[in-house]
Design an enzyme around this catalytic site. Structure first.
Site, PDB file in Angstrom:
ATOM      1  N   ARG A 207       7.731 -61.355  76.965  1.00  0.00           N
ATOM      2  CA  ARG A 207       6.500 -61.260  75.893  1.00  0.00           C
ATOM      3  C   ARG A 207       5.388 -60.468  76.460  1.00  0.00           C
ATOM      4  O   ARG A 207       4.917 -60.869  77.588  1.00  0.00           O
ATOM      5  CB  ARG A 207       6.197 -62.387  75.276  1.00  0.00           C
ATOM      6  CG  ARG A 207       4.751 -62.318  74.703  1.00  0.00           C
ATOM      7  CD  ARG A 207       4.434 -63.473  73.738  1.00  0.00           C
ATOM      8  NE  ARG A 207       5.482 -63.736  72.624  1.00  0.00           N
ATOM      9  CZ  ARG A 207       5.275 -64.632  71.419  1.00  0.00           C
ATOM     10  NH1 ARG A 207       4.339 -65.382  71.483  1.00  0.00           N
ATOM     11  NH2 ARG A 207       6.065 -64.657  70.636  1.00  0.00           N
TER      12      ARG A 207
ATOM     13  N   HIS B  86       8.451 -57.156  67.036  1.00  0.00           N
ATOM     14  CA  HIS B  86       8.667 -58.763  67.301  1.00  0.00           C
ATOM     15  C   HIS B  86      10.217 -58.644  66.575  1.00  0.00           C
ATOM     16  O   HIS B  86      10.376 -59.313  65.695  1.00  0.00           O
ATOM     17  CB  HIS B  86       7.697 -59.476  66.702  1.00  0.00           C
ATOM     18  CG  HIS B  86       7.894 -60.910  67.113  1.00  0.00           C
ATOM     19  ND1 HIS B  86       8.915 -61.216  67.998  1.00  0.00           N
ATOM     20  CD2 HIS B  86       7.288 -62.042  66.603  1.00  0.00           C
ATOM     21  CE1 HIS B  86       8.608 -62.677  68.244  1.00  0.00           C
ATOM     22  NE2 HIS B  86       7.495 -63.190  67.266  1.00  0.00           N
TER      23      HIS B  86
ATOM     24  N   GLN C 265      11.811 -62.288  65.748  1.00  0.00           N
ATOM     25  CA  GLN C 265      11.445 -63.128  64.504  1.00  0.00           C
ATOM     26  C   GLN C 265      11.921 -62.311  63.546  1.00  0.00           C
ATOM     27  O   GLN C 265      12.462 -63.211  62.451  1.00  0.00           O
ATOM     28  CB  GLN C 265       9.772 -62.662  64.550  1.00  0.00           C
ATOM     29  CG  GLN C 265       8.931 -63.382  63.308  1.00  0.00           C
ATOM     30  CD  GLN C 265       9.256 -64.951  63.635  1.00  0.00           C
ATOM     31  OE1 GLN C 265       9.027 -65.604  64.645  1.00  0.00           O
ATOM     32  NE2 GLN C 265       9.992 -66.018  62.405  1.00  0.00           N
TER      33      GLN C 265
ATOM     34  N   ASP D 107       1.098 -62.076  57.850  1.00  0.00           N
ATOM     35  CA  ASP D 107       1.171 -62.324  59.137  1.00  0.00           C
ATOM     36  C   ASP D 107      -0.478 -62.507  59.568  1.00  0.00           C
ATOM     37  O   ASP D 107      -1.437 -62.194  58.703  1.00  0.00           O
ATOM     38  CB  ASP D 107       1.777 -61.622  60.087  1.00  0.00           C
ATOM     39  CG  ASP D 107       1.688 -62.110  61.760  1.00  0.00           C
ATOM     40  OD1 ASP D 107       1.456 -63.042  62.028  1.00  0.00           O
ATOM     41  OD2 ASP D 107       1.894 -61.044  62.561  1.00  0.00           O
TER      42      ASP D 107
ATOM     43  N   CYS E 259       5.714 -65.780  60.026  1.00  0.00           N
ATOM     44  CA  CYS E 259       6.342 -65.883  61.433  1.00  0.00           C
ATOM     45  C   CYS E 259       5.380 -67.132  62.180  1.00  0.00           C
ATOM     46  O   CYS E 259       6.148 -67.798  63.056  1.00  0.00           O
ATOM     47  CB  CYS E 259       5.913 -64.696  62.414  1.00  0.00           C
ATOM     48  SG  CYS E 259       4.494 -64.361  62.834  1.00  0.00           S
TER      49      CYS E 259
ATOM     50  N   ARG F 199      14.837 -69.376  64.449  1.00  0.00           N
ATOM     51  CA  ARG F 199      14.634 -68.607  65.571  1.00  0.00           C
ATOM     52  C   ARG F 199      15.506 -69.088  66.744  1.00  0.00           C
ATOM     53  O   ARG F 199      16.102 -68.199  67.653  1.00  0.00           O
ATOM     54  CB  ARG F 199      13.318 -68.800  66.226  1.00  0.00           C
ATOM     55  CG  ARG F 199      11.888 -68.366  65.451  1.00  0.00           C
ATOM     56  CD  ARG F 199      12.062 -66.679  65.714  1.00  0.00           C
ATOM     57  NE  ARG F 199      11.832 -65.948  66.828  1.00  0.00           N
ATOM     58  CZ  ARG F 199      10.786 -66.224  67.510  1.00  0.00           C
ATOM     59  NH1 ARG F 199       9.580 -66.417  67.133  1.00  0.00           N
ATOM     60  NH2 ARG F 199      10.715 -65.644  69.013  1.00  0.00           N
TER      61      ARG F 199
HETATM   62  N1  NVA Z   1       1.374 -60.487  65.098  1.00  0.00           N
HETATM   63  C1  NVA Z   1       1.108 -61.846  65.919  1.00  0.00           C
HETATM   64  C2  NVA Z   1       2.469 -62.457  65.933  1.00  0.00           C
HETATM   65  C3  NVA Z   1       2.382 -63.874  66.556  1.00  0.00           C
HETATM   66  C4  NVA Z   1       3.985 -64.366  66.492  1.00  0.00           C
HETATM   67  C5  NVA Z   1       0.769 -61.432  67.174  1.00  0.00           C
HETATM   68  O1  NVA Z   1       1.259 -60.410  67.683  1.00  0.00           O
HETATM   69  O2  NVA Z   1      -0.091 -62.252  67.701  1.00  0.00           O
HETATM   70  N1   CP Z   2       6.479 -66.446  65.738  1.00  0.00           N
HETATM   71  C1   CP Z   2       6.328 -66.647  66.961  1.00  0.00           C
HETATM   72  O1   CP Z   2       6.801 -65.730  67.963  1.00  0.00           O
HETATM   73  O2   CP Z   2       5.526 -67.758  67.543  1.00  0.00           O
HETATM   74  P1   CP Z   2       5.051 -68.054  69.152  1.00  0.00           P
HETATM   75  O3   CP Z   2       3.881 -66.892  69.331  1.00  0.00           O
HETATM   76  O4   CP Z   2       4.620 -69.571  68.944  1.00  0.00           O
HETATM   77  O5   CP Z   2       6.253 -67.844  70.090  1.00  0.00           O
END
Ligand code: NVA
Ligand code: CP
Length: 306
Positions: A104, A131, A134, A220, A260, A288
């Site tokens: 990540r 992502h 997800q 989101d 998500c 997930r």
């Molecule tokens: N769009 C959000 C998703 C978090 C799971 C982010 O990137 O922070």
């Molecule tokens: N939806 C998701 O990826 O959650 P986290 O940021 O908690 O991993």
């Protein structure tokens, strides 16, 4: 064997996804019946988190242990990544010691650099652009609830972020349509979304119009990780892009709601929607686990039918 990475949704074909959705069903069924399934005995997953996580961390870690393997968790702060070791060198070293890597991070280019120097499959656990894990779980959740997603209409309300981009790629790969409504200035950038066929989505100025007759409404956060400096300006720009009951009434009566998570009730979604009868967010989050177990099985072992 050629290494297959999962860096964006379109890295796999429609046939690969058909296999994966069936494996998710089998793997989930075994999990629910407490039937052990350990095809990754003696295999190791390394996870690299350069941003915060709850779901991704727990689902990958629990999933790998359940499949018989083990997990190593690294963050920027507690590894040499935080002291500027080049990502290429980190990739070369880690991938000599483990069987699979999940990352990540911020820019997609950083993930791609890692993958280019890795001897083992690399999974995108979220970047600024995409992502895919997800959406893998989200599409599986839709299929569980409604049978198939081909031909369906998904309404996306809010930011054209990593989630939105990945829904658009999924629409191209799996043959459904996305109706997108973003505030002015936050529109989809087709090149950044990695789109080949822009005919799979339509943009709407009015979020209620985007939701009209949709099979699924999804949104989101207004501010994704890494964009916190824009928080106040985004709160103003996105005020009318909240999923309310009124927006859900515009969709089909059978429409599902997904998010998500983490969610901000009263910002991008009202509590009456996310905690209401059309919401499947807890199944979505649970999936997930099952989705990524199928993905890890596929990347390490190929198309198995065990
Ligand atoms: N769009 C959000 C998703 C978090 C799971 C982010 O990137 O922070
Ligand atoms: N939806 C998701 O990826 O959650 P986290 O940021 O908690 O991993």
């Amino acid at each position: 064997m050629t290494i297959r990475h999962y860096l964006q949704f379109r890295d796999l074909t429609r046939e690969d996804y058909a296999h994966l959705f069936e494996r998710m069903r089998v793997i989930k069924d075994r999990f629910k019946r407490y039937v052990a399934y350990q095809p990754l005995l003696d295999r190791t997953l390394a996870m690299v988190f350069e941003k915060a996580s709850t779901r991704t961390r727990v689902s990958f870690e629990a999933g790998m242990y359940q499949m018989g393997g083990s997990v190593i968790n690294l963050t920027t702060g507690d590894s040499q990544l935080g002291r500027a070791e080049p990502i290429e060198d980190t990739a070369r070293v880690i991938s000599r010691m483990v069987d699979l890597v999940m990352i990540r991070t911020y820019e997609q280019a950083r993930l791609e650099t890692f993958a280019a120097h890795s001897r083992v499959p690399v999974i995108n656990g979220l970047t600024n652009e995409y992502h895919p894990c997800q959406i893998l779980a989200d599409v599986f959740t839709f299929i569980e609830q409604r049978g198939e997603i081909e031909g369906a209409t998904v309404a996306w309300v809010g930011d054209s972020n990593n989630m939105c981009n990945t829904w658009l790629q999924a629409a191209e790969t799996l043959g459904f349509t996305v109706h997108v409504s973003t505030p002015p200035g936050y529109e989809v950038e087709p090149a950044r979304a990695g789109l080949v066929d822009a005919s799979r989505y339509r943009e709407f100025a009015d979020p209620a119009e985007a939701c009209r007759d949709a099979d699924l409404v999804t949104t989101d956060v207004w501010t994704s990780m890494g964009f916190e400096a824009e928080n106040e300006s985004r709160k103003k720009a996105f005020a009318a892009w909240r999923v309310t009951d009124r927006l859900m009434w515009s969709a089909k009566p059978t429409a599902l709601f997904m998010h998500c998570l983490p969610a901000h009730r009263g910002e991008e979604v009202d509590a009456t929607v996310i905690d209401g009868p059309q919401s499947v967010v807890w199944d979505e989050a649970e999936n997930r686990l099952h989705a990524q177990k199928a993905l890890m099985e596929f990347l390490v072992l190929g198309r198995t039918h065990a």
